[in-house]
Design an enzyme around this catalytic site. Structure first.
Site, PDB file in Angstrom:
ATOM      1  N   ASP A 190       3.620  -3.737  -5.986  1.00  0.00           N
ATOM      2  CA  ASP A 190       4.345  -4.864  -5.441  1.00  0.00           C
ATOM      3  C   ASP A 190       5.984  -5.309  -5.846  1.00  0.00           C
ATOM      4  O   ASP A 190       6.847  -5.248  -4.603  1.00  0.00           O
ATOM      5  CB  ASP A 190       4.354  -6.354  -6.358  1.00  0.00           C
ATOM      6  CG  ASP A 190       2.708  -6.914  -5.756  1.00  0.00           C
ATOM      7  OD1 ASP A 190       2.101  -6.387  -4.744  1.00  0.00           O
ATOM      8  OD2 ASP A 190       2.271  -7.549  -7.185  1.00  0.00           O
ATOM      9  N   GLU A 243       0.547  -1.323   0.014  1.00  0.00           N
ATOM     10  CA  GLU A 243      -0.042   0.530  -0.343  1.00  0.00           C
ATOM     11  C   GLU A 243       0.530   1.262   0.326  1.00  0.00           C
ATOM     12  O   GLU A 243       0.644   2.372  -0.713  1.00  0.00           O
ATOM     13  CB  GLU A 243      -1.046   0.226   1.012  1.00  0.00           C
ATOM     14  CG  GLU A 243      -2.068  -1.370   1.363  1.00  0.00           C
ATOM     15  CD  GLU A 243      -2.938  -1.525   0.471  1.00  0.00           C
ATOM     16  OE1 GLU A 243      -3.076  -0.356  -0.490  1.00  0.00           O
ATOM     17  OE2 GLU A 243      -3.171  -1.915  -0.550  1.00  0.00           O
TER      18      GLU A 243
END
Length: 414
Positions: A359, A278
């Site tokens: 990611d 996040e």
């Protein structure tokens, strides 16, 4: 009916057929792979869990099909079916200024479309989610939520709609530039206020109490140079067993939120990795890029509306008997999704690109292995399909398919 009517119908039904074809492909892919867990997940997801995800996906596909069809019917009823003319006629006899008659028309459309979705929302919650063990809400809480959302929506949109219609009436040909500034100001204010003002109306947010986890996550925030207004746990379990994590707001009002279900199901290193993902969105400026893109799109949309509202064929082609600003805005909001359906894959591709970048950032700042483990648990616990149709996924999914995402992360293992 004129040429624009036929163009509108062509786009509306071609878009509907495309969506049904994509749903058919998705259902076929899920069914074909239902009886075998993909190799990359075979050690961590059982066949029973995989089949549950397949059945859950198929149930949602059927519901999505009904929603698509009902949405098209509603648009046709409001436009060519004369619904907007009827609603405008209800407001016309009232002893209020034309501006507020226009506001009433637009709020009526907004309320009607929201209420039209209520049966599907109830079916989704109390039939589909209940059947697969996800629903934890009650009919009373559901109705209260729906009422609060409707009241809040009307309270927020009334001044916004009034301001835009006033600008359309008084600001001349440059109204759309001023309206864009109002819209962007509203969007920024809403993003700032949501974490501390709006979200707490529906859920309880408590400071993260696990001191060891909090210390670990604070170390991550320090490494990433991220400053927030705190880390909070949301009581998502009172409505659903689905788990998630997010951060919202901007400036000094940024807030990190974990669903209590997520904290219950993931280990500390997995939670850290999910948070790092996040944070990757923030560090890679995905939120700012998305807001900038939406700003450009909204500006172009308002410019298009400014042109259309001066074209008689636009009103006549959509069955409108009145050619005023409120009717133009209502028609535009109803039909613009019909003409933007085919751009959906572009936005989905951009979103998936951002997910890969987030990611990669998480793999640098925490552990790729922990993120893989956490994602697999989330796929399992949320009954996410592991075998989507590639074309359906490319068109609709904002996140990469599970197998593609895990494969990408596996290249980051140290």
């Amino acid at each position: 009916m004129n040429t624009f009517t036929w163009l509108f119908l062509l786009m509306l039904f071609s878009g509907l057929l495309l969506e049904f074809w994509l749903l058919w492909r998705q259902a076929r892919s899920v069914r074909e792979h239902r009886n075998q867990v993909p190799v990359d997940f075979a050690q961590r997801i059982s066949l029973q869990q995989h089949q549950k995800a397949a059945n859950y996906t198929l149930a949602n596909i059927r519901l999505e099909g009904v929603g698509l069809l009902s949405g098209v019917i509603l648009v046709l009823l409001l436009t060519l079916g004369g619904g907007l003319n009827w609603l405008a006629g209800l407001w016309r006899p009232l002893a209020v200024a034309p501006l507020w008659q226009g506001v009433g028309l637009l709020l009526s459309v907004l309320a009607l479309t929201t209420l039209a979705d209520l049966p599907l929302s109830a079916w989704r919650t109390f039939v589909v989610e209940e059947r697969f063990g996800f629903n934890r809400t009650t009919p009373r809480r559901f109705l209260i939520d729906q009422l609060m959302q409707l009241v809040l929506m009307l309270a927020i949109t009334t001044p916004l709609v009034a301001a835009i219609l006033w600008l359309m009436e008084t600001a001349g040909n440059s109204w759309w530039l001023w309206a864009w500034l109002v819209w962007m100001s509203f969007t920024l204010f809403f993003a700032w206020a949501y974490p501390s003002v709006i979200a707490p109306l529906f859920n309880k947010f408590s400071p993260l109490q696990d001191l060891s986890l909090k210390e670990r996550l604070e170390d991550l925030l320090l490494r990433c140079g991220f400053h927030s207004n705190g880390m909070f746990v949301m009581d998502g379990s009172k409505r659903s067993s689905h788990g998630n994590a997010y951060f919202s707001g901007f400036g000094k009002n940024k807030r990190i939120v974990f669903f209590d279900t997520l904290l219950h199901n993931l280990e500390a290193d997995e939670i850290e990795a999910v948070l790092a993902h996040e944070l990757g969105h923030f560090k890679r400026r995905h939120i700012l890029k998305t807001m900038a893109s939406m700003a450009v799109i909204s500006l172009l949309g308002l410019a298009l509306l400014n042109w259309l509202m001066h074209q008689d064929w636009f009103f006549e082609g959509l069955g409108a008997s009145r050619h005023d600003h409120a009717m133009a805005l209502a028609l535009f909001l109803l039909v613009i999704p019909t003409f933007t359906t085919f751009f959906t894959p572009l936005f989905s591709a951009l979103s998936r690109k951002h997910e890969f970048e987030a990611d990669d950032y998480a793999a640098q700042q925490s552990s790729a292995a922990a993120l893989i483990s956490g994602l697999v648990k989330m796929y399992r616990d949320n009954a996410a399909t592991l075998t989507p149709d590639p074309l359906y996924s490319a068109f609709h999914h904002s996140h990469p398919p599970a197998a593609v995402r895990i494969s990408h992360l596996s290249t980051k293992l140290k």
